[in-house]
Design a protein around this motif. Structure first.
Motif, PDB file in Angstrom:
ATOM      1  N   SER A  36       0.828  -1.190   0.000  1.00 15.66           N
ATOM      2  CA  SER A  36       0.000   0.000   0.000  1.00 15.66           C
ATOM      3  C   SER A  36       0.868   1.248   0.000  1.00 15.66           C
ATOM      4  CB  SER A  36      -0.899   0.000   1.240  1.00 15.66           C
ATOM      5  OG  SER A  36      -1.588   1.213   1.357  1.00 15.66           O
ATOM      6  N   ARG A  37       0.370   2.306  -0.681  1.00 17.37           N
ATOM      7  CA  ARG A  37       1.064   3.589  -0.651  1.00 17.37           C
ATOM      8  C   ARG A  37       0.535   4.476   0.470  1.00 17.37           C
ATOM      9  NH1 ARG A  37       0.098   3.610  -6.560  1.00 17.37           N
ATOM     10  NH2 ARG A  37       1.945   2.772  -7.591  1.00 17.37           N
ATOM     11  N   ALA A  38      -0.520   4.036   1.148  1.00 15.95           N
ATOM     12  CA  ALA A  38      -1.101   4.828   2.232  1.00 15.95           C
ATOM     13  C   ALA A  38      -0.131   4.906   3.406  1.00 15.95           C
ATOM     14  CB  ALA A  38      -2.418   4.212   2.690  1.00 15.95           C
ATOM     15  N   THR A  39      -0.131   6.030   4.078  1.00 22.66           N
ATOM     16  CA  THR A  39       0.716   6.225   5.253  1.00 22.66           C
ATOM     17  C   THR A  39      -0.070   5.833   6.494  1.00 22.66           C
ATOM     18  OG1 THR A  39       1.869   8.057   4.186  1.00 22.66           O
ATOM     19  CG2 THR A  39       2.050   7.880   6.580  1.00 22.66           C
ATOM     20  N   PRO A  40       0.413   4.868   7.253  1.00 19.51           N
ATOM     21  CA  PRO A  40      -0.326   4.469   8.461  1.00 19.51           C
ATOM     22  C   PRO A  40      -0.427   5.616   9.453  1.00 19.51           C
ATOM     23  CG  PRO A  40       1.397   2.882   7.905  1.00 19.51           C
ATOM     24  CD  PRO A  40       1.631   4.079   7.048  1.00 19.51           C
ATOM     25  N   GLY A  41      -1.578   5.726  10.094  1.00 23.35           N
ATOM     26  CA  GLY A  41      -1.738   6.727  11.130  1.00 23.35           C
ATOM     27  C   GLY A  41      -1.089   6.273  12.428  1.00 23.35           C
ATOM     28  N   VAL A  42      -0.685   7.232  13.240  1.00 24.30           N
ATOM     29  CA  VAL A  42      -0.033   6.943  14.514  1.00 24.30           C
ATOM     30  C   VAL A  42      -0.842   7.569  15.632  1.00 24.30           C
ATOM     31  CG1 VAL A  42       2.014   7.412  15.919  1.00 24.30           C
ATOM     32  CG2 VAL A  42       2.278   6.697  13.546  1.00 24.30           C
ATOM     33  N   ARG A  43      -1.088   6.820  16.693  1.00 24.99           N
ATOM     34  CA  ARG A  43      -1.880   7.304  17.823  1.00 24.99           C
ATOM     35  C   ARG A  43      -0.962   7.707  18.972  1.00 24.99           C
ATOM     36  NH1 ARG A  43      -4.383   2.128  16.873  1.00 24.99           N
ATOM     37  NH2 ARG A  43      -6.256   2.296  15.577  1.00 24.99           N
ATOM     38  N   THR A  44      -1.463   8.570  19.839  1.00 25.42           N
ATOM     39  CA  THR A  44      -0.775   8.885  21.087  1.00 25.42           C
ATOM     40  C   THR A  44      -1.380   8.053  22.212  1.00 25.42           C
ATOM     41  OG1 THR A  44      -2.271  10.738  21.475  1.00 25.42           O
ATOM     42  CG2 THR A  44      -0.176  11.219  20.386  1.00 25.42           C
ATOM     43  N   ILE A  45      -0.559   7.682  23.161  1.00 23.22           N
ATOM     44  CA  ILE A  45      -0.997   6.796  24.235  1.00 23.22           C
ATOM     45  C   ILE A  45      -0.618   7.394  25.583  1.00 23.22           C
ATOM     46  CG2 ILE A  45      -0.842   4.709  22.825  1.00 23.22           C
ATOM     47  CD1 ILE A  45       1.887   4.176  24.156  1.00 23.22           C
ATOM     48  N   ALA A  46      -1.194   6.835  26.640  1.00 22.95           N
ATOM     49  CA  ALA A  46      -0.890   7.284  27.998  1.00 22.95           C
ATOM     50  C   ALA A  46       0.466   6.736  28.433  1.00 22.95           C
ATOM     51  CB  ALA A  46      -1.973   6.814  28.959  1.00 22.95           C
ATOM     52  N   LEU A  47       1.055   7.395  29.403  1.00 22.15           N
ATOM     53  CA  LEU A  47       2.377   7.002  29.892  1.00 22.15           C
ATOM     54  C   LEU A  47       2.396   5.567  30.400  1.00 22.15           C
ATOM     55  CD1 LEU A  47       5.298   7.663  30.758  1.00 22.15           C
ATOM     56  CD2 LEU A  47       4.347   8.580  32.897  1.00 22.15           C
ATOM     57  N   THR A  48       1.320   5.154  31.052  1.00 23.82           N
ATOM     58  CA  THR A  48       1.286   3.826  31.671  1.00 23.82           C
ATOM     59  C   THR A  48       0.796   2.725  30.735  1.00 23.82           C
ATOM     60  OG1 THR A  48      -0.935   4.287  32.539  1.00 23.82           O
ATOM     61  CG2 THR A  48       0.951   4.795  33.969  1.00 23.82           C
ATOM     62  N   GLN A  49       0.509   3.050  29.482  1.00 23.50           N
ATOM     63  CA  GLN A  49      -0.026   2.049  28.559  1.00 23.50           C
ATOM     64  C   GLN A  49       0.887   0.830  28.392  1.00 23.50           C
ATOM     65  OE1 GLN A  49      -3.014   2.250  27.654  1.00 23.50           O
ATOM     66  NE2 GLN A  49      -3.219   0.644  26.120  1.00 23.50           N
ATOM     67  N   PRO A  50       2.216   0.978  28.403  1.00 22.74           N
ATOM     68  CA  PRO A  50       3.065  -0.221  28.296  1.00 22.74           C
ATOM     69  C   PRO A  50       2.782  -1.277  29.362  1.00 22.74           C
ATOM     70  CG  PRO A  50       4.379   1.725  27.853  1.00 22.74           C
ATOM     71  CD  PRO A  50       3.022   2.211  28.302  1.00 22.74           C
ATOM     72  N   MET A  51       2.347  -0.870  30.545  1.00 26.07           N
ATOM     73  CA  MET A  51       1.994  -1.863  31.563  1.00 26.07           C
ATOM     74  C   MET A  51       0.791  -2.681  31.127  1.00 26.07           C
ATOM     75  SD  MET A  51       4.225  -1.704  33.900  1.00 26.07           S
ATOM     76  CE  MET A  51       3.383  -2.821  35.015  1.00 26.07           C
ATOM     77  N   HIS A  52      -0.131  -2.042  30.425  1.00 26.80           N
ATOM     78  CA  HIS A  52      -1.296  -2.766  29.899  1.00 26.80           C
ATOM     79  C   HIS A  52      -0.864  -3.792  28.860  1.00 26.80           C
ATOM     80  CE1 HIS A  52      -5.455  -3.517  28.948  1.00 26.80           C
ATOM     81  NE2 HIS A  52      -5.306  -3.122  27.701  1.00 26.80           N
ATOM     82  N   TRP A  53       0.151  -3.453  28.049  1.00 21.21           N
ATOM     83  CA  TRP A  53       0.668  -4.410  27.066  1.00 21.21           C
ATOM     84  C   TRP A  53       1.228  -5.644  27.761  1.00 21.21           C
ATOM     85  CZ3 TRP A  53       3.996  -0.050  24.452  1.00 21.21           C
ATOM     86  CH2 TRP A  53       3.131   0.862  23.846  1.00 21.21           C
TER      87      TRP A  53
END
Length: 285
Positions: free
Chosen positions: A14-31
């Motif tokens: 695809s030539r489309a550019t993927p969008g990027v989201r902003t996340i909360a500081l603690t989101q890595p703990m959820h991962w």
């Protein structure tokens, strides 16, 4: 009248550019929490990945146990290529997300036939994951050689054991070898982390080019500097925990980080405008 261009075939990036989201500081703990859930659902197949990686680490230890000048770089260089080695863990998490079976079949397909609907087996699009893995391996090898050269050439005595490394490199009063070693390692690690944070899961999941995946990974890191710094610190902390437990901890740590990286990708990147790599195979079913 302007005639619109025909849509790209499903087998083209695809030539489309993927969008990027902003996340909360603690989101890595959820991962991390989601990763443990994935490991519980996948069972032995997840831990088998960790066992294989721990055995590779044991081989490195056996080969370089009396050559710590080589061991320090070899273990850290091995971790550089870990995002490529975790590809099938991303595929397992994706299967769970889709409500599909996450079993040995997913692993075998990932490594042996990951794009069975792809017409051109010789194009860059088909080999993008292999190319990226080779680039990571090259970077890891470069660091191994650089680390070994620094320690052997600048250390005041031959460094053959961890104790000698701590005494004559880490705690040396006269000299700057350890600081130089850390600085060069950081110079290598920072761009590699930025390039790999979401690139491998994106390449596995969507039909994009290698350059698109790497640039998207950089954009995700730059858009979330503090959360991604926290994520990098978690990766480092868990990895040191695994290494410090005589490599046994890697059996759980490495699959956990692999599954968590999939969830990082899903939170950070909006891929709704991008075609799936196995879309044709899914339609055929």
């Amino acid at each position: 009248m302007h005639t619109p261009s025909p849509p790209l075939p499903a087998t083209s990036p695809s030539r489309a550019t993927p969008g990027v989201r902003t996340i909360a500081l603690t989101q890595p703990m959820h991962w991390v929490i989601l990763a443990w859930r994935d490991m519980a659902r996948c069972g032995w197949i997840s831990f088998a990945h960790g066992l294989v990686l721990a055995l590779v680490g044991a081989v490195i230890l056996a080969v370089a146990h009396d050559r710590f000048w080589l061991l320090a770089g070899a273990l850290s260089g091995f971790l550089v290529v870990a995002p490529a080695l975790a590809t099938s863990l991303y595929a397992l998490s994706r299967a769970l997300e889709r409500g599909e079976k996450a079993d040995i079949g997913v692993v075998l397909k990932t490594w042996l036939n990951w794009q069975n609907n792809h017409i051109n087996k010789w194009g860059n699009d088909y080999w993008c994951l292999v190319q990226f893995g080779a680039l990571l391996a090259l970077a890891g090898t470069g660091w191994v050689l650089t680390s070994a050269a620094l320690i052997t050439l600048l250390a005041p005595v031959p460094i053959t054991t961890p104790l000698a490394f701590i005494q004559h490199v880490v705690l040396a009063r006269d000299g700057f070898l350890f600081e130089l070693w850390l600085a060069l390692g950081g110079v290598l690690a920072a761009p590699i982390f930025a390039s790999t944070a979401v690139a491998m899961p994106l390449l596995l999941d969507r039909r994009v080019t290698l350059m698109q995946a790497v640039l998207t990974s950089w954009r995700a890191v730059l858009a979330n500097p503090m959360p991604m710094a926290f994520w990098a610190a978690l990766i480092m902390g868990f990895t040191l925990l695994g290494l410090g437990s005589a490599l046994l901890g890697l059996i759980a740590v490495m699959p956990m980080l692999g599954h968590a990286s999939w969830h990082a990708y899903r939170d950070l990147v909006d891929v709704s405008a991008l075609p799936e790599r196995d879309a044709l195979a899914k339609d055929a079913r």
